[in-house]
Design a protein around this motif. Structure first.
Motif, PDB file in Angstrom:
ATOM      1  N   LEU A  55      34.245  59.649  40.367  1.00  0.00           N
ATOM      2  CA  LEU A  55      34.130  58.396  41.105  1.00  0.00           C
ATOM      3  C   LEU A  55      35.238  58.250  42.147  1.00  0.00           C
ATOM      4  O   LEU A  55      35.747  57.159  42.377  1.00  0.00           O
ATOM      5  N   GLN A  56      35.587  59.337  42.781  1.00  0.00           N
ATOM      6  CA  GLN A  56      36.617  59.297  43.826  1.00  0.00           C
ATOM      7  C   GLN A  56      36.008  59.393  45.218  1.00  0.00           C
ATOM      8  O   GLN A  56      36.667  59.794  46.167  1.00  0.00           O
ATOM      9  N   THR A  57      34.741  59.033  45.336  1.00  0.00           N
ATOM     10  CA  THR A  57      34.065  59.020  46.633  1.00  0.00           C
ATOM     11  C   THR A  57      34.370  57.709  47.358  1.00  0.00           C
ATOM     12  O   THR A  57      34.827  56.742  46.742  1.00  0.00           O
ATOM     13  N   PRO A  58      34.106  57.657  48.672  1.00  0.00           N
ATOM     14  CA  PRO A  58      34.391  56.421  49.429  1.00  0.00           C
ATOM     15  C   PRO A  58      33.746  55.170  48.848  1.00  0.00           C
ATOM     16  O   PRO A  58      34.359  54.099  48.830  1.00  0.00           O
ATOM     17  N   LEU A  59      32.488  55.296  48.361  1.00  0.00           N
ATOM     18  CA  LEU A  59      31.805  54.119  47.815  1.00  0.00           C
ATOM     19  C   LEU A  59      32.609  53.479  46.699  1.00  0.00           C
ATOM     20  O   LEU A  59      32.783  52.251  46.654  1.00  0.00           O
ATOM     21  N   TYR A  60      33.125  54.299  45.794  1.00  0.00           N
ATOM     22  CA  TYR A  60      33.839  53.752  44.636  1.00  0.00           C
ATOM     23  C   TYR A  60      35.268  53.350  44.985  1.00  0.00           C
ATOM     24  O   TYR A  60      35.843  52.482  44.320  1.00  0.00           O
ATOM     25  N   LEU A  61      35.828  53.953  46.022  1.00  0.00           N
ATOM     26  CA  LEU A  61      37.125  53.474  46.514  1.00  0.00           C
ATOM     27  C   LEU A  61      36.981  52.065  47.087  1.00  0.00           C
ATOM     28  O   LEU A  61      37.822  51.185  46.839  1.00  0.00           O
ATOM     29  N   PHE A  62      35.901  51.849  47.849  1.00  0.00           N
ATOM     30  CA  PHE A  62      35.635  50.509  48.374  1.00  0.00           C
ATOM     31  C   PHE A  62      35.327  49.534  47.240  1.00  0.00           C
ATOM     32  O   PHE A  62      35.758  48.376  47.270  1.00  0.00           O
ATOM     33  N   LEU A  63      34.582  49.996  46.247  1.00  0.00           N
ATOM     34  CA  LEU A  63      34.225  49.133  45.120  1.00  0.00           C
ATOM     35  C   LEU A  63      35.459  48.726  44.330  1.00  0.00           C
ATOM     36  O   LEU A  63      35.568  47.580  43.878  1.00  0.00           O
ATOM     37  N   ARG A  64      36.407  49.645  44.169  1.00  0.00           N
ATOM     38  CA  ARG A  64      37.659  49.316  43.485  1.00  0.00           C
ATOM     39  C   ARG A  64      38.434  48.256  44.264  1.00  0.00           C
ATOM     40  O   ARG A  64      38.984  47.307  43.688  1.00  0.00           O
ATOM     41  N   ASN A  65      38.465  48.412  45.574  1.00  0.00           N
ATOM     42  CA  ASN A  65      39.139  47.432  46.431  1.00  0.00           C
ATOM     43  C   ASN A  65      38.440  46.075  46.330  1.00  0.00           C
ATOM     44  O   ASN A  65      39.097  45.029  46.265  1.00  0.00           O
ATOM     45  N   LEU A  66      37.105  46.090  46.308  1.00  0.00           N
ATOM     46  CA  LEU A  66      36.345  44.850  46.207  1.00  0.00           C
ATOM     47  C   LEU A  66      36.607  44.143  44.880  1.00  0.00           C
ATOM     48  O   LEU A  66      36.732  42.908  44.831  1.00  0.00           O
ATOM     49  N   SER A  67      36.713  44.904  43.799  1.00  0.00           N
ATOM     50  CA  SER A  67      37.001  44.313  42.493  1.00  0.00           C
ATOM     51  C   SER A  67      38.382  43.672  42.468  1.00  0.00           C
ATOM     52  O   SER A  67      38.570  42.597  41.884  1.00  0.00           O
ATOM     53  N   PHE A  68      39.349  44.332  43.094  1.00  0.00           N
ATOM     54  CA  PHE A  68      40.692  43.744  43.174  1.00  0.00           C
ATOM     55  C   PHE A  68      40.664  42.441  43.971  1.00  0.00           C
ATOM     56  O   PHE A  68      41.310  41.455  43.593  1.00  0.00           O
ATOM     57  N   LEU A  69      39.905  42.415  45.065  1.00  0.00           N
ATOM     58  CA  LEU A  69      39.798  41.200  45.875  1.00  0.00           C
ATOM     59  C   LEU A  69      39.106  40.085  45.105  1.00  0.00           C
ATOM     60  O   LEU A  69      39.499  38.908  45.208  1.00  0.00           O
ATOM     61  N   ASP A  70      38.080  40.420  44.319  1.00  0.00           N
ATOM     62  CA  ASP A  70      37.412  39.408  43.499  1.00  0.00           C
ATOM     63  C   ASP A  70      38.375  38.825  42.474  1.00  0.00           C
ATOM     64  O   ASP A  70      38.359  37.615  42.198  1.00  0.00           O
ATOM     65  N   PHE A  71      39.195  39.681  41.884  1.00  0.00           N
ATOM     66  CA  PHE A  71      40.207  39.211  40.933  1.00  0.00           C
ATOM     67  C   PHE A  71      41.184  38.244  41.617  1.00  0.00           C
ATOM     68  O   PHE A  71      41.489  37.168  41.081  1.00  0.00           O
ATOM     69  N   CYS A  72      41.662  38.603  42.797  1.00  0.00           N
ATOM     70  CA  CYS A  72      42.588  37.735  43.534  1.00  0.00           C
ATOM     71  C   CYS A  72      41.898  36.441  43.959  1.00  0.00           C
ATOM     72  O   CYS A  72      42.481  35.355  43.858  1.00  0.00           O
ATOM     73  N   TYR A  73      40.663  36.568  44.409  1.00  0.00           N
ATOM     74  CA  TYR A  73      39.910  35.434  44.946  1.00  0.00           C
ATOM     75  C   TYR A  73      39.728  34.338  43.902  1.00  0.00           C
ATOM     76  O   TYR A  73      40.005  33.159  44.148  1.00  0.00           O
ATOM     77  N   ILE A  74      39.284  34.732  42.700  1.00  0.00           N
ATOM     78  CA  ILE A  74      39.046  33.731  41.669  1.00  0.00           C
ATOM     79  C   ILE A  74      40.356  33.222  41.074  1.00  0.00           C
ATOM     80  O   ILE A  74      40.444  32.062  40.650  1.00  0.00           O
ATOM     81  N   ARG A 290      22.740  48.800  37.991  1.00  0.00           N
ATOM     82  CA  ARG A 290      21.787  49.808  38.495  1.00  0.00           C
ATOM     83  C   ARG A 290      22.456  51.144  38.830  1.00  0.00           C
ATOM     84  O   ARG A 290      21.832  52.003  39.424  1.00  0.00           O
ATOM     85  N   ASN A 291      23.729  51.285  38.459  1.00  0.00           N
ATOM     86  CA  ASN A 291      24.481  52.482  38.832  1.00  0.00           C
ATOM     87  C   ASN A 291      24.694  53.363  37.601  1.00  0.00           C
ATOM     88  O   ASN A 291      25.497  53.046  36.722  1.00  0.00           O
ATOM     89  N   LYS A 292      23.973  54.474  37.548  1.00  0.00           N
ATOM     90  CA  LYS A 292      24.062  55.360  36.385  1.00  0.00           C
ATOM     91  C   LYS A 292      25.446  55.999  36.265  1.00  0.00           C
ATOM     92  O   LYS A 292      25.963  56.178  35.149  1.00  0.00           O
ATOM     93  N   ASP A 293      26.045  56.369  37.399  1.00  0.00           N
ATOM     94  CA  ASP A 293      27.364  56.997  37.358  1.00  0.00           C
ATOM     95  C   ASP A 293      28.411  56.048  36.784  1.00  0.00           C
ATOM     96  O   ASP A 293      29.266  56.451  35.985  1.00  0.00           O
ATOM     97  N   MET A 294      28.347  54.768  37.201  1.00  0.00           N
ATOM     98  CA  MET A 294      29.309  53.784  36.696  1.00  0.00           C
ATOM     99  C   MET A 294      29.113  53.557  35.201  1.00  0.00           C
ATOM    100  O   MET A 294      30.077  53.503  34.433  1.00  0.00           O
ATOM    101  N   LYS A 295      27.864  53.432  34.765  1.00  0.00           N
ATOM    102  CA  LYS A 295      27.610  53.192  33.343  1.00  0.00           C
ATOM    103  C   LYS A 295      28.047  54.383  32.501  1.00  0.00           C
ATOM    104  O   LYS A 295      28.601  54.213  31.407  1.00  0.00           O
TER     105      LYS A 295
END
Length: 308
Positions: A55-74, A290-295
């Protein structure tokens, strides 16, 4: 002007979601549970994408960043809201209110720009799969993420500048559970027409333009995909479905709140709950359901943790 300076507001009163004492414990338990789920869900995504080599592809790097932002946001709004349920009414200093506005729009603005970047990532992955690694290199990803953070910072600074230029001499009651520009501007003891126009152009218009660009790009993308095989169409649609859902859930309420500055509607507070509490909680679920790799990676991480 001298009289206004002598009666400057030093704190604001947050009226919260409800004035009913009977509902306060119920709301506290409900939103504490939602906050806990959000924190655990986003930390799980960050831990999973950081620990699994697949999971070191760009999609999951962006997803990790998005999760951090969601944590900060809430985390900018939820703790103060929860405290208000236990000790109503909750107060916040003028400086604390400005700081809350800054971090709220910093994390929210950055997330909006990052979602736009993620749409470009999906476009390259679907239409240029052989060049994907070259186009979305590590340096490009870091540059796009940095640009998103810089854009969010500039957006937030403008919001704070709007507030700092206004005098506040009373009243000081905010009919919400957090400080935000639309409610705070209305308490200024001066003509706020210009300030509200600036707010619309910086928040409502920018969000609306990004949303329209995303809608057009996904419409074109899906139209081009119809010429492919049914298997390719299904796979590409599955790839984009999660992102489209998150974009709609994030952009829709923001456009509603910041596109009508000159009036208040009864649904404003409920819509604020959707994009400050519900959206950050649902994002981890939407991206993993819906993401098999993440699950698969989460199952592996859970197994390793359990054995340890």
């Amino acid at each position: 002007m001298h009289q206004e300076n002598d009666t400057m507001v030093t704190k604001f009163v947050l009226l919260g979601l409800s004035c009913s004492p009977e509902l306060q414990p119920v709301f506290f338990l409900l939103f504490f549970l939602l906050y806990l789920i959000t924190i655990l869900g986003n930390f799980l995504i960050m831990a999973t994408t950081a620990s699994d080599p697949r999971l070191q592809t760009p999609l999951y790097l962006f997803l990790r960043n998005l999760s951090f932002l969601d944590f900060c946001y809430i985390s900018v709004t939820a703790p103060k809201m929860l405290a208000g349920f236990l000790l109503p009414p909750q107060t916040i200093s003028y400086g604390g209110c400005v700081a809350q506005i800054f971090f709220f729009h910093f994390s929210g603005g950055t997330e909006i720009f990052l979602l736009t970047v993620m749409a470009y990532d999906r476009y390259v992955a679907i239409f240029h799969p052989l060049r994907y690694v070259t186009v979305m290199s590590r340096g490009v990803c870091v540059g796009l993420e940095t640009a998103s953070w810089v854009g969010g910072f500039i957006h937030s600074i403008v919001q704070v500048a709007i507030i700092l230029q206004l005098p506040f001499c009373g009243p000081n009651k905010l009919d919400n559970f957090y400080c935000d520009v639309p409610q705070v501007v209305k308490l200024a003891c001066t003509n706020t027409f210009t300030a509200e126009l600036l707010m619309v152009s910086n928040s409502g218009l920018v969000t609306l333009l990004c949303f329209v660009v995303l809608l057009i790009s996904y419409s074109v993308l899906l139209a081009k995909l119809r010429t492919r095989s049914s298997e390719g169409w299904s796979k590409a649609l599955s790839t984009c479905a999660s992102h489209i859902t998150v974009v709609t859930l994030t952009f829709g309420p923001c456009i509603y709140i910041y596109a009508h500055p000159f009036c208040t509607f009864p649904m404003d507070k409920a819509v604020s709950v959707i994009y400050t509490i519900i959206a950050p909680m649902l994002n981890p679920v939407i991206y993993t359901l819906r993401n098999k790799d993440m699950k698969s990676a989460m199952g592996k991480l859970w197994t390793q943790t359990w054995h340890c």
